[in-house]
Design an enzyme around this catalytic site. Sequence first.
Site, PDB file in Angstrom:
ATOM      1  N   HIS A  50     -10.696   8.060  10.851  1.00 46.90           N
ATOM      2  CA  HIS A  50     -10.535   6.929  11.774  1.00 46.90           C
ATOM      3  C   HIS A  50     -10.943   7.373  13.175  1.00 46.90           C
ATOM      4  O   HIS A  50     -10.157   7.936  13.908  1.00 46.90           O
ATOM      5  CB  HIS A  50      -9.098   6.417  11.755  1.00 46.90           C
ATOM      6  N   LYS A  98     -12.470  15.657  16.169  1.00 45.55           N
ATOM      7  CA  LYS A  98     -11.565  15.124  15.159  1.00 45.55           C
ATOM      8  C   LYS A  98     -11.410  16.155  14.050  1.00 45.55           C
ATOM      9  O   LYS A  98     -12.167  16.147  13.080  1.00 45.55           O
ATOM     10  CB  LYS A  98     -12.117  13.816  14.575  1.00 45.55           C
ATOM     11  N   ASP A 151      -9.228  13.159   8.445  1.00 44.93           N
ATOM     12  CA  ASP A 151      -9.021  11.787   8.906  1.00 44.93           C
ATOM     13  C   ASP A 151     -10.316  11.229   9.484  1.00 44.93           C
ATOM     14  O   ASP A 151     -10.929  11.836  10.350  1.00 44.93           O
ATOM     15  CB  ASP A 151      -7.910  11.797   9.962  1.00 44.93           C
ATOM     16  N   TYR A 185     -12.013  -5.646   6.387  1.00 46.76           N
ATOM     17  CA  TYR A 185     -10.753  -5.210   6.988  1.00 46.76           C
ATOM     18  C   TYR A 185     -10.979  -4.146   8.062  1.00 46.76           C
ATOM     19  O   TYR A 185     -10.567  -4.274   9.207  1.00 46.76           O
ATOM     20  CB  TYR A 185      -9.814  -4.643   5.909  1.00 46.76           C
ATOM     21  N   HIS A 186     -11.677  -3.087   7.671  1.00 47.80           N
ATOM     22  CA  HIS A 186     -11.815  -1.929   8.554  1.00 47.80           C
ATOM     23  C   HIS A 186     -12.764  -2.195   9.702  1.00 47.80           C
ATOM     24  O   HIS A 186     -12.748  -1.497  10.699  1.00 47.80           O
ATOM     25  CB  HIS A 186     -12.275  -0.724   7.740  1.00 47.80           C
ATOM     26  N   TYR A 237       0.867  -1.185   0.000  1.00 47.15           N
ATOM     27  CA  TYR A 237       0.000   0.000   0.000  1.00 47.15           C
ATOM     28  C   TYR A 237       0.898   1.227   0.000  1.00 47.15           C
ATOM     29  O   TYR A 237       1.614   1.460   0.974  1.00 47.15           O
ATOM     30  CB  TYR A 237      -0.880  -0.045   1.248  1.00 47.15           C
TER      31      TYR A 237
END
Lengths: 328, 660
Positions: B541, B535, B539, B169-170, B15
Amino acid sequence: MPPEPTADALVELARGVRARDKASISRALNLVEDRRTSARSSVGTLLGALRDDAPRGTRVGLTGPPGVGKSSLAAALAREIRRTGRSVGIVAIDPSSVRSGGSLLGDRARMGFDPTDTSLFVRSLATGGEAGGLSWSTPAAVHVLAAAYDVVLVETTGVGQTETDVRHVADTVVLVIQPGSGDVLQFLKAGVMEIPDVIAVNKADHEALARRALADLRGALHSLSVVGVGRELPLVATSASTNLGVDALVAAIDTHREALAPTLAAHRAEGEAAWTTHLFVRLHGEHGVATLGGRAELARHVRDALATDAAPLAVAALSARYLAALSN
Amino acid sequence: MSEPKRDRPWIMRTYAGHSTAKASNELYRTNLAKGQTGLSVAFDLPTQTGYDSDHPLARGEVGKVGVPVCHLGDMRTLFDGLPLERMNTSMTINATAPWLLALYVALAEERGENVAELRGTTQNDLVKEYLSRGTYVFAPGPSLKLTTDVVAFTVEKVPSWNPTNVCSYHLQEAGATPVQELAYALSTAIALLDATRTRVSPEIFPEVVGRISFFVNAGIRFVEELCKMRAFTELWERICRDRYGVTDEKLSRFRYGVQVNSLGLTEPQPENNIVRIVLEMLAVTLSKDARARAVQLPAWNEALGLPRPWDQQWSLRAQQILAFETDLLEHADLFTGSVVVEREVKALIDAAWAEVEEIERRGGVIQAVETGYLKQRLVESNAARLARIERGEQIVVGVNKYQESEPSPLVENLDEAILTVDASVEAEQIAGLNAWRQARDAGKVEASLRALKDAASKGDNVMPASIAAAHAGVTTGEWAAALREVFGEYRAPTGVAGATMPSGASDVERVATLRQTLDGLQTRLGRRPKMLVGKPGLDGHSNGAEQIAIKARDVGFDVVYEGIRVTPEQLVASALEEGVHLVGLSILSGSHLVLALDVLERMKEAGLSDVPVVVGGIIPEADAKRLLTAGVARVYTPKDFELSRIMEDLVALVAERDAA
């Protein structure tokens, strides 16, 4: 611990609130949330200083069961009211955790307001263990915001005796429900909820859905009026996501407020009295009522207390009387 | 003895992408020269969320977590000297997937390459963006429509392309258990296929089913993870057969790529991570019957900052050793007939299927996103996981056990053990963007954007109009702005309000003490201590911020949590209007310096300089020092895993400020 503000400082603070200075408004709200005995006289001075200005703001309560989209609708309403050139203050209330006393006040970002808009203000409050859908300081917070903004929206948690509570601080109560939500009508029928001033059927995301939802609700309300519970109510289908009907809801609120104008002062006084009584009973129970000489006597005490103090300070005065009566 | 017949190895990727298209192109060339067999493009956050590099929200984010691609010119530079027909290119792109694919196709067209020959993958799965990764733009309805546009387009025009990579995945990164990972990913695939079925002809639909691929995670419990992959394979076959009537083995095969777990990589003793990475790789390669088609491994130092090319090379070599030195690829499936594996697989299948049915009962995955059901379940699982680590029930070597360590030569000079993106990159990128805008035909740009909006509002496939727009010189920001006009912008539920925290036995006392202290502070301050969790930046996450918000509520703070993608300006407005005692920022994209300093500056201007600000994220030590010098009260990094300790700190900060 900061020293108590001087009288001059409080007058200055009130001036800042009236001038819509956000820092002043924020400080004034912090002050009215302050539950220390030592803060009471400052709160009283501040609310007194704002009393003449407070009638200005129209107070709108938004209530309804959790999950009907009250926050999104409040945001859409605020945007629509701003579009018409009026300023808006919002009090958004969320429940406190019973276990920790803490809370998550999560909805303000979803409102997506412009941070540079000086005519829009949002304060989140936690219920802080109050059983109803409002927090202890809601009436005072509404009082502060109403001195600064043209319209004050109070968004409740939607649990407990919310609708009854919010009536005490609002000129106009909007009940928000979802299409096909029969429960709410059951409540109305059973008299658990008082009849609101306007009903908004939210999440009516397209015209056909909106028409059907309104037809359903009209039918149900009609059957209520046959048994003598209902009355003619303005019904508006809204969608916070597509903005459908939001202008119509603002119009319905304005119409109700205009019709109320001649009796507004009495309506608000009644609300303050009911709120004060309500809080007193919650704090001291039936024993408190009996100690002060029963319901009728309590009503007189409430009138007395409100003649000098704004709610919720009047509750403190009443508590003092109760404690005095106890020790006698 | 003749040479044993070996299976073909999986595609090996890294990646990669950073700074500029030019720098990333050089990186791709060296990676391919090292024996990597596919490309995996990392885009920066503005590109992922549909903003040009000069947008206010892009400040500090340009070139940070990936490469900025604003227009066809950037795409030309990115793939300069790399023939697209011969590449297998995976793009981690979601909300703007139709656009990046349009740029890729447009580039192939102008080079005279055969579009039908293009191979690769667009991630293009929005469900996990709402739940974990946070780079969504539009509401679930329009997002699903755009995803199916890409599917319908590629099935017809680029038949070897994987139009969507359904991601579990996430979900694991957000705390999902294996059962949740299985159920939520499969339910997402179901939603996608149900929506596509109405848009393509019945003859072509089995092909569509065959093009659905998955992007899976593999954690450190590698036996369970191995069984999870086998469970995925069986369940997918079942869904293809029973729900869609597809029985062709080739079309109903569970095809998946993997990035192994980053969540479990540790900041203390980071060299141990290479061992974790290798063990996790085994879970997705050992079973021949459920082997990954493509593998990309994280680097050992991801918990410290952005990995350098050498760090990524180490991970690539691990793959090559397994594929080429060992005898793994010489054997048939190793676990067929294994009593233990078969029992575990069956247990996972039964539990996951029950959850798939639960989601179906709730009206499907989109409904479960909108009501916040899925997010809340994930937030709860993650809270439970962190609590297990905090209590020492789940051992993490070097973190909550065996913490003593010799000084590591690998991180002797910590600031050189990671990649830093040059601050001049942003200005350089913006200059290029401005030159591009000057040079193009404004009339053509306008006309192609009108056509795009038209297609979007009529419900037509947006791909042809997007490709035309790419040729006309439209930028990423313009493409997304046009669709934002049509579809609006969406904010997903944060999932924190309804989530409950498991009450951990050993933590009870600490929490009780914290609650007492906060009750005491409330009495002293007159109102309950209030904290803003924000946040800033692009981003998405949000897992860390969510856990802090819930924990703070649980110890007794009033917490204002605003979700992702908030500007410093909005944060400071909230801090002011809400009258908070403390501000906590979470930033994982590497843009902590720019964003946190901006927030501090604005707080000073708003008269809030006495409100303490704390920052959490993947923050290298040198940056942490700068932040502390600039006035940040505390900096937290992944090594601060004890939430209770962080809370004790925060409460102390509020108390100190009161005493001051």
